[in-house]
Design an enzyme around this catalytic site. Structure first.
Site, PDB file in Angstrom:
ATOM      1  N   ALA A 136       3.563  -3.057  -8.011  1.00  0.00           N
ATOM      2  CA  ALA A 136       3.633  -4.155  -8.976  1.00  0.00           C
ATOM      3  C   ALA A 136       3.058  -3.638 -10.292  1.00  0.00           C
ATOM      4  O   ALA A 136       2.259  -2.690 -10.294  1.00  0.00           O
ATOM      5  CB  ALA A 136       2.817  -5.331  -8.464  1.00  0.00           C
TER       6      ALA A 136
ATOM      7  N   GLY B  47       3.819  -2.563  -4.083  1.00  0.00           N
ATOM      8  CA  GLY B  47       5.068  -3.344  -4.049  1.00  0.00           C
ATOM      9  C   GLY B  47       6.297  -2.484  -3.822  1.00  0.00           C
ATOM     10  O   GLY B  47       7.320  -2.985  -3.350  1.00  0.00           O
TER      11      GLY B  47
ATOM     12  N   GLU C 105       6.427  -2.064  -0.185  1.00  0.00           N
ATOM     13  CA  GLU C 105       6.831  -3.379   0.348  1.00  0.00           C
ATOM     14  C   GLU C 105       8.318  -3.637   0.113  1.00  0.00           C
ATOM     15  O   GLU C 105       9.001  -4.207   0.969  1.00  0.00           O
ATOM     16  CB  GLU C 105       5.995  -4.480  -0.313  1.00  0.00           C
ATOM     17  CG  GLU C 105       4.531  -4.404   0.090  1.00  0.00           C
ATOM     18  CD  GLU C 105       3.675  -5.380  -0.682  1.00  0.00           C
ATOM     19  OE1 GLU C 105       3.452  -5.146  -1.890  1.00  0.00           O
ATOM     20  OE2 GLU C 105       3.242  -6.385  -0.101  1.00  0.00           O
TER      21      GLU C 105
ATOM     22  N   GLU D  13      -3.560  -1.049  -2.597  1.00  0.00           N
ATOM     23  CA  GLU D  13      -4.127  -2.240  -3.245  1.00  0.00           C
ATOM     24  C   GLU D  13      -5.647  -2.328  -3.138  1.00  0.00           C
ATOM     25  O   GLU D  13      -6.305  -2.864  -4.037  1.00  0.00           O
ATOM     26  CB  GLU D  13      -3.497  -3.522  -2.665  1.00  0.00           C
ATOM     27  CG  GLU D  13      -2.063  -3.774  -3.106  1.00  0.00           C
ATOM     28  CD  GLU D  13      -1.008  -3.056  -2.271  1.00  0.00           C
ATOM     29  OE1 GLU D  13      -1.387  -2.216  -1.420  1.00  0.00           O
ATOM     30  OE2 GLU D  13       0.182  -3.318  -2.465  1.00  0.00           O
TER      31      GLU D  13
END
Ligand code: COA
Length: 259
Positions: A65, A111, A114, A134
């Site tokens: 992200a 992300g 993911e 993270e």
């Protein structure tokens, strides 16, 4: 037209390339919006039989992200970001009735890992690296990483990656079952397209039913065996199932129409 994606439809295969190489294809709000729209296109466009998601450049699939958007977030903002991303993109990819394959061409972190995991399966280039870093930011994954990583590689291995924030290389990802193949970067899209092309020759309703039944394994609201029984039965009412059996008996290739 997209600002952060390049898309291409060729022989029924829709390739979605995330195109922010200068930021290692990090997922900012615009990428999430546009990825959502691109997945809608996969779902709605009858010309599209399968899709590939990849990253622009030779370095990154998606490096996570976009961290520059984090500083303004509070608890509600964080929940909204995760919820919106999961609804707009990640769950939609996972539940898409057409196969969506990740061609992981470099860093797949946070992300990005993911996103790859929300795809139906993954291929990686030799330089790919996977991780959920993270915890280094005082956070946890928000786009389904804690759930799909366990589903794909098991609880102990998932927790080790989540708790250490360590990166693993492509061959380790292959050993763990996170990816199906590791190939030289120059061959990644060719190999991914060849698998998508093979799937595209099969009966589309059977492909959709496979995805639905396999997803039911991880869905507490459904009994996967029941989903399998119902889909198995319903397919007997399709023209393609009749065509499949007839073609086998007549020793010819089937001509599937998706009906
Ligand atoms: N969000 C926003 N920008 C990012 C980013 C991210 N997740 N990942 C990389 N970038 C940007 C960098 O800030 C840099 O931008 P700049 O040139 O304007 O400074 C550019 O992409 C190139 O990255 P850089 O860090 O210089 O490359 P590197 O080869 O030295 O390191 C990584 C590569 C992937 C190891 C490193 O970029 C990194 O750790 N990224 C963050 C990974 C992460 O924590 N993801 C999870 C987020 S929840």
């Amino acid at each position: 037209m997209h600002q952060t994606l390049v898309t291409n439809l060729d022989s029924g295969i829709y390739t979605i390339t995330i195109n922010r190489p200068e930021k290692l294809n990090a997922l900012d709000k615009m990428v999430i919006e546009e990825l959502g729209a691109a997945v809608d296109e996969v779902i709605l466009n009858k010309e599209i039989k399968s899709a590939i998601i990849t990253g622009s450049g030779e370095k990154a699939f998606v490096a996570g992200a976009d961290i520059s958007e984090f500083s303004s977030l509070n608890a509600q903002g964080g929940r909204d970001l995760a919820h919106k991303g999961q609804q707009l993109v990640f769950s939609k990819i996972e539940n898409c009735s057409k196969p969506i394959i990740a061609a992981v061409n470099g860093f797949a972190l946070g992300g990005g890992c993911e996103l790859a995991m929300s795809c139906h399966f993954r291929l990686a280039s030799e330089n790919a690296k996977f991780g959920q870093p993270e915890v280094n930011l005082g956070l946890i994954p928000g786009y389904g990483g804690t759930q799909r990583l366990v589903q794909l590689i098991g609880k102990g291995r998932a927790l080790e990656l989540l708790l250490t924030g360590n990166m693993i290389d492509a061959n380790t990802a292959l050993q763990l079952g996170l990816v199906n193949y590791v190939v030289p970067q120059s061959e990644l899209l060719t190999k991914t397209r060849s698998i998508a092309g093979l799937i595209n020759t099969k009966a589309p309703l059977a492909i959709a039913a496979c995805i639905k039944a396999v997803n039911a394994v991880f869905d507490e609201k459904h009994d996967g065996y029941e989903v399998e029984i119902n889909n198995f039965g319903e397919l007997f009412d399709t023209a393609d199932a009749r065509e499949g059996a007839a073609a086998f008996l007549e020793k010819r290739k089937p001509n599937f129409t998706g009906t």
